[in-house]
Each structure stands twice: as structure tokens, then as C-alpha cells.
Design an enzyme around this catalytic site. Structure first.
Site, PDB file in Angstrom:
ATOM      1  N   CYS A 149       8.785-109.706   7.933  1.00 43.32           N
ATOM      2  CA  CYS A 149       7.638-110.527   7.593  1.00 43.32           C
ATOM      3  C   CYS A 149       7.596-111.826   8.459  1.00 43.32           C
ATOM      4  O   CYS A 149       7.228-112.523   8.214  1.00 43.32           O
ATOM      5  CB  CYS A 149       7.579-110.727   6.104  1.00 43.32           C
ATOM      6  SG  CYS A 149       9.282-111.699   5.483  1.00 43.32           S
ATOM      7  N   SER A 201      11.481-103.760  -4.239  1.00 42.65           N
ATOM      8  CA  SER A 201       9.998-102.969  -4.523  1.00 42.65           C
ATOM      9  C   SER A 201      10.015-101.812  -3.757  1.00 42.65           C
ATOM     10  O   SER A 201       9.363-100.978  -4.082  1.00 42.65           O
ATOM     11  CB  SER A 201       9.035-104.233  -4.098  1.00 42.65           C
ATOM     12  OG  SER A 201       9.259-105.182  -5.299  1.00 42.65           O
ATOM     13  N   ASP A 258      27.543-105.413   4.141  1.00 42.58           N
ATOM     14  CA  ASP A 258      27.012-106.208   5.219  1.00 42.58           C
ATOM     15  C   ASP A 258      26.309-104.946   6.037  1.00 42.58           C
ATOM     16  O   ASP A 258      26.871-103.965   6.781  1.00 42.58           O
ATOM     17  CB  ASP A 258      28.211-106.835   6.182  1.00 42.58           C
ATOM     18  CG  ASP A 258      27.377-107.298   7.413  1.00 42.58           C
ATOM     19  OD1 ASP A 258      26.219-107.365   7.666  1.00 42.58           O
ATOM     20  OD2 ASP A 258      28.106-108.240   8.235  1.00 42.58           O
ATOM     21  N   ALA A 318      18.037-103.840   0.964  1.00 41.44           N
ATOM     22  CA  ALA A 318      17.162-103.322  -0.210  1.00 41.44           C
ATOM     23  C   ALA A 318      16.696-104.388  -1.091  1.00 41.44           C
ATOM     24  O   ALA A 318      15.383-104.242  -1.564  1.00 41.44           O
ATOM     25  CB  ALA A 318      17.650-102.241  -0.758  1.00 41.44           C
ATOM     26  N   ALA A 319      17.388-105.516  -1.312  1.00 40.77           N
ATOM     27  CA  ALA A 319      17.081-106.309  -2.636  1.00 40.77           C
ATOM     28  C   ALA A 319      15.965-107.177  -2.013  1.00 40.77           C
ATOM     29  O   ALA A 319      15.641-107.604  -1.081  1.00 40.77           O
ATOM     30  CB  ALA A 319      18.166-107.235  -2.872  1.00 40.77           C
TER      31      ALA A 319
END
Length: 773
Positions: free
Chosen positions: A317, A185, A238, A181-182
């Protein structure tokens, strides 16, 4: 530990392995500046030309777009009732002026809404920081963005990063897991979607946001806290072996399966080259080869925890098929029909994307190409794995529908590069249907061999077979049915060799002992319904009978409770049943804070601004209805006399005893010029004065909603001037009254802490504020 850390750093790929690229991608600056660097990588160009991912005749456009700076984008938080007001403010106050601006002979292009994002809630622009600094108008615009971001009303986030949460199709009752998640956004988007209906303080659903990096978890907490939700929990694990959680279901323990899972995995990040320019020089094909195995393990763990009928979005990405289609194909093959790629082509009208590919090749960093696993020499088998290649069987490959994956290319809509795939779970994963009984037998044997001593608690309290990470439903069969209902047992006559072979094909991974790193967190302690703190709180605020006292928690077992927090009923269930299984970093929204002298005013706890929208529906007293003019007075003056309020609010305040209050504005549909969203502020009713306890950025936010222009010049000095008939308020007047540090100026109240400078005196603007004698 030193050796371990050095080894870990040594083994990290040169690519942006630990999601640094996602960190930068999610927190894309509003027009970030760029250093002079040669944006060339011949290996990169050769690799992607050969893969054929870019349509014929477009490769030069693709490369040109990759070399251009990335447009900056913002997203208006959709769940807040103030979103429409913020959008109106942006359109009417800033975007129109920007359109007519000319800087150094260059006419500014006005920000445009992203065509595929719903309700014009996301915008992009080509303005750079350098341009922003050259114009006072743009400087004000920049301050507006920074301030609204801090108060949680705007998120500065790259466009393609907004796609995965939209494809999850979240509803308010969904249980959601964000695996990696980090910095948060996308997590913020998930929370917003849960709270689509602001009239429901506690949606049935929740978000569990996980990250493997302990320090980045605190960045995640910062992002989530801006949204003041009681339905978010941040954990530190993890992702490839994240614990299976249990919940209490009608008095029986059941396994928690998630309705929606976001699996935005660590990747090489070559889709972020427009912003993360160091990827140009660091990119090699070995980055994706190193990450493929981790990405697949995380994705497998994700689908194991997904409920039947649920959706999981896998995203990177990276444009590389080894990190994209290869992971999806391997996942579909392992699932044996339990998973299916969803067709999302119509879900985001206006978004341009390329369908996933069904064939691809591997290339080593030395330039050696491989089209099939059989071509790979045995010396390469540790770096190159069979799952990295496309399926051989044309029929099987066609049945996977890999063309339903979506690849976003930078030159099509002036974005970063991105890959996303939506998976729907049709049935339990095959290894859960086949071997739950075998798993239990191995557990018993293991216990016997260790002399019956209990092992360290595993994520499921059930040791597993030693091949991969912990699988779904270790304590039973399909989808959390304890002891399973439809699973098949291993035939009684099966040989050990057969069982061993079966384990290798379908057995779950070895359970890892939970290792906790980072800071030791304070405990989460739920209060009982008859806790003494509720006695005065109940009477002072006249809490309604349906107030969920059991959902209130504190962070200490001993001593006085300094702050009280609230979580939703469902998150309470998760916390109570999994304290030994997971490391919780943060959860809950603060609703009350102890006031050291408050007891003499009737209650030792004052209201906290963070939790006012959650708590207010249950409060039936201590509420003052205020007007627009009242709010302006309260937010621009430190300790105004009660007489500064308009007659109606003044009369209400006079009837109240000293202490914490709610200042409530209800919109008037017949006055369209006024804000058409409700506003609720925490305040304090003193002996002769009244004040609002609202953090600085929230003060700025509410003042903007009321038409008051807030601006600081670059030197930090206050300015006061007229702007199109609307007043600008001096910066000194709007100084931050931190909620923790606000102090009543009359000497009657000593709050828990001083202001930021440690002073117990309030910040005053003489001549503008009422002070009591």
C-alpha cells in the site's frame, strides 16, 4: 528480553513498518471519522513530483484526493450460497431508502458497486459515521453491517485491498500461502474462492495464512473462523524464512510447493494517507530505504516456495518505487529468467491503474538525490543498496516488462494508493539447480564439526549455507525432487575460492533456529478410525460410509475430548508431517461439542453450528425438514413446544428421540418470495419442546433472509413495529443463544457451559415461548 524489545522498537522505521497500515487498510471502517490535522508534507510532495509517477497535469488532483476522507467499502462474501440473498436485501431494503435520504440539506448518495469487482459483490459509499448517527434508517443500516460482518456474510474492507486475491485466479484445488496475512481480509477472500462450489464440503486446496506477530495471528484466526472452513491453517513465522514444509506423496516425503502465493509485504503505507492520517507527519524517504531489504527477502522466500507454473502476487500500500518496482526488478534479476511478470491488464476490466515505471531515483531524508549506485558514497552503503536502483542495461530493463506492474492512484477512482505485480514461475530458481549437492556436503561437514550431535530442527532438517534465508528445496533440486534430477554439480576441480564465490552468488541463506514466541498452543491430535468416540456418533447420526474419520482432530492428548474439529485431507497431510517445523495457531472447523449429560440420550456429542455445512452431507439421520414459518418460530422463541411447528415438521420431530438434530430448509423454486438458498441449523429435540442452537448474529442473519427486520435502538431496548408490511421482532426475543451456552429449559439437559453471564438458565421472553411444566 526487555533489552531486545527496546532495541526492536528503536530500530523500527517511523513509517508503519509492522503492517499497522495494512491492519487499518484491511479493516476500513464504514465511513471512519477523522481528527483535525494538517494534511501537509512538503517532502512527500517534492519526492513524488520528482519521481513522475502521476500523469502530467494531475498532481494537484492527486494531492487533493490524498487529503479527502476515504470512501468506505464492503464486500459480500462470495462463496456462501447466501451471498445473492444478502445482495438482494442490501439493494431492496437499504440502498433505495438511502438514495432518497436528506440529512442537514445534504442528499445522500446511494452506495455504488465497484465496477471492477465481479458480480456486484463489492460496494462503496461516502457516508461518514457522523451521518450514520443522525438518521435512524442509517443506524439500522450500520447495525445490519456490523451483524452481518460478525456472522461472516460481509467484510468491511478497503477497495484496493480486494485486488490481489482476484489477480491470483484461484481454483478450488490450489494450495495457497498467504505470507503476511494479518488482519485477514484478503485471507478471507482466498478462503471464499476455494469454496466457490458450496456443494463440495472439502475442496482439494487449502490456505496457509502466516503472520510474524503472534498477537495479530489471533486477529487472523477471528477473521478466518467467521467463514467456518476446514481448509484454513494459521501459522506464526517470520515470512522471510518461513519453513519449507513436507507432505506425504504416495508413501514418500515430498516438498510442499504452493500453486498460489500472496505476498502483501510490510510497507511504509503512504498509499493509506487518506485514512491513516498520522502518515502525513511521519512520512520520510528513509521509511522505504529501511523496508526494501525485508520486502525483497520476503519476496525471494515466496518465489522459492512457489511451484513451477504457479502465480505469486506481490503487493504494497505504498506508491514508492523503492518498495515496488525496485523489489520486482531485483527479484527478476536474481531469478535469471525463472520468473516473469504476467500481463494482468485485462483481468479486472473497469479498474483504472498506471503501468509500472522503468526509471526512478532515491532521495535521503536530507533531500540528497541519487540516480545510480555508483553515486552513493561508501558512508551510505549500509542504508542504500544496489537493488534499490533500476537496472542499468536498457535491454535487460526492457525484457523485465516492469510496465506490467500496476499502480493505483487515489484520484482515478476515489480509492487508496496501491501497487500490485503478478509473477509467474517458469522454472526452478537458479540456486536450486546449481548447488544442492554442495549444500549436503556442507551439512555433513557441519555435523562432523559439532561431534555429530543433531542440531535443533530447521525448517528443512538440512542446515544451509550462511548467506541468506532458507531456500526452496534444500533437500534436493528442482521443485521438490529429492536429491534433484537436473541440477548441476560444482566441478570437481573447483577451488575453495571458486566455491566460496559461488556461494555468495547463488547459495541459500542460513537456516535460522525456529524461535517460538507467544502463547503455547494446545496440540492437534488426530483420531483413529476405531476411536471409541465414533461408536455412538456413528450410530446416533447414521454417518455415511465415506465420512472421513481420519480428518477429525481434538486439542488434547489426555482426558475427555471436549470438542471435535475437522480439517481437509490435504491439511491433515501437512499437519502430520510438519509438527516440528511450524508453529500452528489454529486450524479446523468445530463439528461436535461434548454434552455432559448427552450419553443418556444416545450420544455424548452434539452438533456445532460452525461445522454444520461441512458435516451435514455425511449425516443421514436426526434431520428435520422445516419451512420458513418453522425457522421464524425457532429463531424468535427460546423453547417453543413441538406443537408450534407446522404439521410436517411436527410429525418428523415426534418420531425422533431426544438429542441433537439438524433443522434443514430446502428452497422452493416455485415460491420466489422465500429464500432461494438452503439453510441448516443445529438444534435440540427436548421432551416436549425444540430449540435452535444458533449464535445471535447468525440468528439475525437468517431472520433477515426470511424478511424479518431485526433492529435494536441505541439504548439497546427492543422495538417492535411494522416496516412496509414486514414485522420487526423485539430484541429481547432474539437474544443470543450462544452455541456453547445454550441450555435446554426443561431441566433434562445440562450443556457444557452456561450462558455469557455464567447462568445455567436460558434467557426467556415470557408470553412468546413455550415452556414445559
Amino acid at each position: 528480553m526487555g533489552k531486545r524489545s527496546r532495541q526492536r522498537q528503536k530500530n523500527q522505521p517511523a513509517g508503519r513498518d509492522n503492517r499497522d497500515n495494512r491492519d487499518d487498510r484491511d479493516n476500513a471502517g464504514w465511513g471512519a471519522g477523522y481528527a483535525d490535522i494538517v494534511k501537509e508534507n512538503k517532502l512527500f510532495e517534492h519526492y513524488y513530483k520528482e519521481q513522475g509517477l502521476v500523469p502530467d497535469g494531475e498532481f494537484e488532483q492527486f494531492m487533493e484526493a490524498m487529503r479527502e476522507p476515504l470512501p468506505a467499502t464492503i464486500r459480500i462474501t462470495g462463496y456462501k450460497s447466501h451471498a445473492k440473498e444478502i445482495l438482494h436485501c442490501l439493494k431492496e431494503k437499504y440502498f433505495k431508502d438511502i438514495q432518497e435520504l436528506d440529512i442537514d440539506g445534504q442528499k445522500m448518495e446511494a452506495p455504488q458497486p465497484l465496477s471492477w469487482y465481479p458480480d456486484e459483490q463489492a460496494w462503496h459509499t461516502n457516508m461518514s459515521r457522523k451521518i450514520i448517527r443522525k438518521s435512524p434508517l442509517l443506524e439500522k443500516f450500520h447495525q445490519f453491517l456490523v451483524s452481518e460482518t460478525e456472522s461472516g456474510n460481509i467484510s468491511r474492507q478497503e477497495a484496493v485491498s480486494m485486488i490481489p486475491p482476484l489477480l491470483l485466479k484461484i481454483e478450488s484445488h490450489h494450495k495457497i500461502l498467504d505470507m503476511c496475512a494479518a488482519p485477514g481480509s484478503k485471507t478471507a477472500q482466498l478462503i471464499e474462492m476455494l469454496h466457490a462450489d458450496m456443494d463440495v464440503p472439502f475442496p482439494e486446496g487449502f490456505v496457509i495464512a502466516n503472520d510474524v506477530d503472534n498477537k495479530r495471528c489471533y486477529l487472523l484466526v477471528h477473521q478466518a473462523k467467521r467463514l467456518n472452513s476446514p481448509c484454513i491453517m494459521v501459522v506464526n513465522h517470520d515470512a522471510s524464512c518461513i519453513p519449507t514444509l513436507k507432505i506425504d506423496c504416495s508413501g514418500e516425503k515430498d516438498i510442499l510447493f504452493y500453486d498460489r502465493i500472496l505476498c502483501d509485504v510490510p510497507c511504509s503505507g503512504d498509499g493509506t494517507m487518506r485514512k491513516n492520517i498520522d502518515v502525513w507527519k511521519k512520512w520520510t524517504t528513509s521509511n522505504s530505504l529501511h523496508l526494501h531489504g525485508l520486502q525483497l527477502r520476503i519476496a525471494v522466500r515466496g518465489v522459492e516456495q512457489l511451484a513451477v507454473g504457479g502465480r505469486m502476487v506481490y503487493s504494497t500500500c505504498s506508491l514508492n518505487p523503492i518498495e515496488d518496482e525496485a523489489v520486482i526488478a531485483a527479484l527478476l534479476e536474481k531469478s535469471e529468467g525463472a520468473l516473469e511478470l504476467a500481463d494482468s491488464s485485462a483481468d479486472l476490466p473497469g479498474l483504472k491503474w498506471m503501468p509500472g515505471v522503468t526509471s526512478w531515483k532515491l532521495m535521503t531524508k536530507e533531500g540528497q538525490w541519487y540516480s545510480d549506485w555508483s553515486d552513493v558514497p561508501s558512508s551510505r552503503h549500509t542504508q542504500i543498496r544496489p537493488t534499490m536502483f533500476p537496472p542499468k542495461d536498457p535491454e535487460k530493463r526492457a525484457s523485465m516488462h516492469l510496465e506490467r506492474c500496476m499502480r493505483i492512484l487515489p484520484h482515478h477512482q476515489n480509492t487508496g494508493g496501491f501497487f500490485v505485480a503478478v509473477l509467474v514461475k517458469k522454472a526452478p530458481m537458479p540456486w536450486n539447480k546449481r548447488y544442492p549437492k554442495l549444500r549436503k556436503e556442507v551439512s555433513s561437514l557441519s555435523a562432523a564439526q559439532t561431534g555429530g550431535s543433531p542440531a535443533a530442527p530447521t525448517p528443512t532438517e538440512t542446515p544451509c549455507l550462511p548467506e541468506r534465508a532458507v531456500e526452496e528445496g534444500e533437500v534436493g533440486g528442482p521443485e521438490g525432487k529429492v536429491d534433484g534430477e537436473a541440477e548441476e554439480e560444482v566441478p570437481k576441480g573447483a577451488s575453495l575460492a571458486q566455491e566460496s564465490a559461488a556461494k555468495q552468488v547463488c547459495g541459500p541463506p542460513a537456516a535460522k533456529k525456529m524461535k517460538l514466541f507467544g502463547y503455547k498452543e494446545d496440540p492437534f491430535v488426530f483420531l483413529t478410525e476405531d476411536d471409541p468416540v465414533f461408536t455412538t456418533i456413528q450410530s446416533f447420526y447414521d454417518l455415511s460410509p465415506d465420512f472421513p474419520k481420519l480428518n477429525v482432530l481434538t486439542r488434547t492428548h489426555e482426558g475427555k475430548k471436549r470438542h471435535l474439529y475437522m480439517v481437509s485431507k490435504e491439511l491433515r497431510n501437512v499437519l502430520l508431517n510438519n509438527s516440528e517445523r511450524m508453529k500452528v495457531i489454529n486450524t479446523g472447523v468445530k463439528v461436535w461439542s461434548r454434552n455432559s449429560d448427552g450419553e443418556e440420550f444416545g450420544c455424548a456429542f452434539r452438533l456445532a453450528q460452525e461445522g454444520i455445512y461441512t458435516l451435514q452431507p455425511y449425516i443421514r439421520s436426526r434431520i428435520i425438514r422445516v419451512s420458513v414459518e418453522d425457522i421464524k418460530v425457532l429463531l424468535t422463541q427460546e423453547n417453543p413446544f413441538l406443537s408450534k411447528l407446522e404439521d410436517d415438521a411436527h410429525a418428523q420431530a415426534k418420531k425422533m428421540v431426544m438429542g441433537s438434530i439438524v433443522l434443514k430448509y430446502i428452497p422452493n423454486p416455485n415460491a420466489p418470495a422465500e429464500p432461494q438458498c438452503p439453510i441448516q441449523l443445529c438444534g435440540w429435540r427436548g421432551k416436549t419442546s425444540i430449540r435452535a442452537f444458533v449464535p445471535r448474529n447468525e440468528r439475525f442473519h437468517y431472520l433477515r433472509l426470511l424478511g424479518v427486520e431485526v433492529f435494536r435502538d441505541k439504548q439497546g431496548l427492543g422495538q417492535k413495529q411494522k416496516d412496509e408490511g414486514k414485522e420487526e421482532v423485539e430484541d429481547e426475543v432474539e437474544k443470543d443463544t450462544e452455541e456453547e451456552g445454550a441450555v435446554e429449559n426443561e431441566g433434562e439437559l445440562d450443556m457444557e457451559n452456561g450462558d455469557k453471564n455464567g447462568s445455567s438458565q436460558p434467557k426467556c421472553d415470557s408470553g412468546k415461548q413455550g415452556t414445559s411444566s
